[in-house]
Write an enzyme that holds these catalytic residues in place. Structure first.
Site, mmCIF file in Angstrom:
data_model
loop_
_atom_site.group_PDB
_atom_site.id
_atom_site.type_symbol
_atom_site.label_atom_id
_atom_site.label_comp_id
_atom_site.label_asym_id
_atom_site.label_seq_id
_atom_site.Cartn_x
_atom_site.Cartn_y
_atom_site.Cartn_z
ATOM 1 C CB SER A 202 44.265 40.053 40.238
ATOM 2 O OG SER A 202 44.319 38.875 41.008
ATOM 3 C CG HIS A 216 38.581 38.502 36.370
ATOM 4 N ND1 HIS A 216 38.516 37.119 36.469
ATOM 5 C CD2 HIS A 216 39.220 38.928 37.491
ATOM 6 C CE1 HIS A 216 39.069 36.734 37.598
ATOM 7 N NE2 HIS A 216 39.509 37.803 38.231
ATOM 8 C CG ASN A 218 43.709 35.470 40.157
ATOM 9 O OD1 ASN A 218 43.809 34.282 40.465
ATOM 10 N ND2 ASN A 218 44.199 36.436 40.901
ATOM 11 N NE ARG A 220 43.611 31.315 42.907
ATOM 12 C CZ ARG A 220 42.756 31.300 41.906
ATOM 13 N NH1 ARG A 220 42.858 32.206 40.930
ATOM 14 N NH2 ARG A 220 41.798 30.393 41.836
ATOM 15 N N GLY A 372 46.602 42.236 57.456
ATOM 16 C CA GLY A 372 47.468 43.154 56.718
ATOM 17 C C GLY A 372 47.030 43.392 55.284
ATOM 18 N NE ARG A 374 48.392 49.553 48.934
ATOM 19 C CZ ARG A 374 47.990 50.258 47.868
ATOM 20 N NH1 ARG A 374 47.301 49.669 46.920
ATOM 21 N NH2 ARG A 374 48.287 51.543 47.777
ATOM 22 C CB SER A 377 45.610 46.084 46.199
ATOM 23 O OG SER A 377 46.599 47.082 46.277
#
Length: 414
Positions: A202, A216, A218, A220, A372, A374, A377
């Site tokens: 991303s 932008h 992304n 995945r 979990g 982050r 980020s």
């Protein structure tokens, strides 16, 4: 607790074999002494006694341990707990690296990490400032690399992040996903949980100059894993979109043409379908306008659309087209003059950008709700600065008003 069971079983076997051998210990001891009495002495009688005693104990231990070890070897072998998907993949990378025969999840991870380095290098070349690079790990498996440039010469903030996530889907999540992916287990075959893997790249770039557009991107990949570690259900998603504060039609045309060329090389239906999808997805419903001038957006590309290899080839071409598309646009606009009022308009438009990301974006919601996660980020997409003015409306017939008109009525650029 499960990890202690093999050790407890081993202890029990040793104890049992020791009891079976206890009746023979006395005879073995006498035999050991007879054997030792025939050995030559070393350094005289005073040193022979201690040496013989130590050697006798060693021989006795060996004679007792040998039958125990033999019976354990032919008994039912010890079994280790199953490796997790993350552990399997780490083992594969250690033993054979990543190549064209590797699982798709490892190939996608390798590709996005390579592209991250290429994009960071290109943006550093534009700005003249180095990115901060943070590597991080998830205790559940996976991790990532977050690269951020703040307060640069050209970019107020630029973030390029790679994340790799291993986890477990609970049964309710499997049932929900099955609405779009019929290759997931159904009915009585739905397990209580499924291991999954997700990896992606991303990026968001917010230039300082209000004449240069925000961008932008992304791309995945997601898959579930079978019990043996093989791929279960899988799909790709992604896209790229442009968000200007001041609209230059030639920039929007160049951006869309590049994406259309990539799409057409793989499927002529991709661009019109994904362009419409982008206009609908990046829409601030509470404002009644699009976030920007669009691009492409897609999700859930699986075997019902194309096979895995051809879809991966499309993803690679789309991601590799970013640098040669966006860098010329930002280079053309980064040094243009602007007024304080134009900078203020940029801040207002960034406020709308923030609203979409925090209210409507599914990727942000998924990231923040993943165990979990982050957070730094996930929220790197937000600009350093933004503003909200009460009941602000642009002047009629102004450049600002024209942008709003296009955002309320998306155009066909190519």
């Amino acid at each position: 607790m499960a990890s202690r069971r093999p050790a407890l079983r081993l202890l029990g076997q040793c104890k049992a074999q020791s009891q079976l051998s206890s009746q023979k210990v006395a005879n073995l001891s006498r035999a050991s002494r007879r054997t030792l009495s025939s050995l030559p002495s070393f350094g005289g009688p005073s040193q022979a006694a201690p040496f013989s005693r130590y050697l006798g104990w060693a021989a006795l231990s060996l004679l007792i341990a040998a039958p125990v070890a033999y019976n354990m070897a032919v008994d039912t072998p010890l079994t280790l707990d199953s490796l997790t998907l993350a552990e399997r993949d780490q083992q594969t990378k250690r033993e054979s690296g990543v190549n064209d025969a590797s699982p798709m999840r490892l190939r996608m991870e390798k590709f996005v990490k390579e592209q991250q380095k290429e994009i960071v290098r290109a943006l550093e070349g534009v700005d003249g400032t180095s990115f901060r690079v943070d590597e991080w790990q998830r205790k559940e498996g996976g991790g990532g690399v977050t690269c951020v440039l703040q307060d640069g010469k050209v970019f107020e903030k630029a973030g390029v992040g790679v994340s790799v996530v291993y986890g477990t889907l609970p049964k309710p999540a499997i049932m929900k996903m099955r609405a779009n992916h019929k290759n997931l287990p159904d009915g009585e075959n739905i397990p209580d949980s499924l291991e999954f893997f997700a990896a992606g790249l991303s990026l968001v770039v917010h230039p300082k100059n209000p004449m240069a557009p925000t961008v932008h991107l992304n791309y995945r990949y997601f898959e579930t894993a079978n019990a043996d570690g093989s791929s279960g259900a899988w799909w790709f998603g992604g896209g790229s979109d442009l968000t200007p504060s001041y609209l230059f039609d030639e920039d929007a045309i160049q951006f869309h043409k590049s994406l259309k060329d990539v799409c057409d090389a793989h499927d002529k239906d991709y661009y019109p379908r994904f362009k419409k999808w982008c206009d609908e997805y990046f829409y601030n419903k509470h404002r009644g306008e699009s976030r920007g001038v669009g691009g492409i957006f897609f999700d859930d590309l699986d075997e019902t659309v194309q096979d895995k290899e051809n879809t991966f080839a499309f993803i690679k071409d789309a991601l590799e087209s970013f640098v040669p598309t966006y860098v010329p646009i930002v280079n053309k606009r980064k040094d243009m003059p602007f007024t304080e009022q134009e900078k203020e308009w940029q801040q207002i438009r960034r406020g709308k950008y923030v609203e979409f990301n925090l209210v409507h974006d599914r990727g942000t919601a998924f990231g923040l709700n993943t165990p979990g996660a982050r957070v730094e980020s996930i929220l790197m997409s937000l600009p350093l600065t933004a503003s909200w003015k009460y009941m602000y409306e642009p002047e009629p017939n102004s450049r600002e008003a024209r942008l709003v008109e296009v955002l309320k009525n998306p155009k066909e650029w190519v």
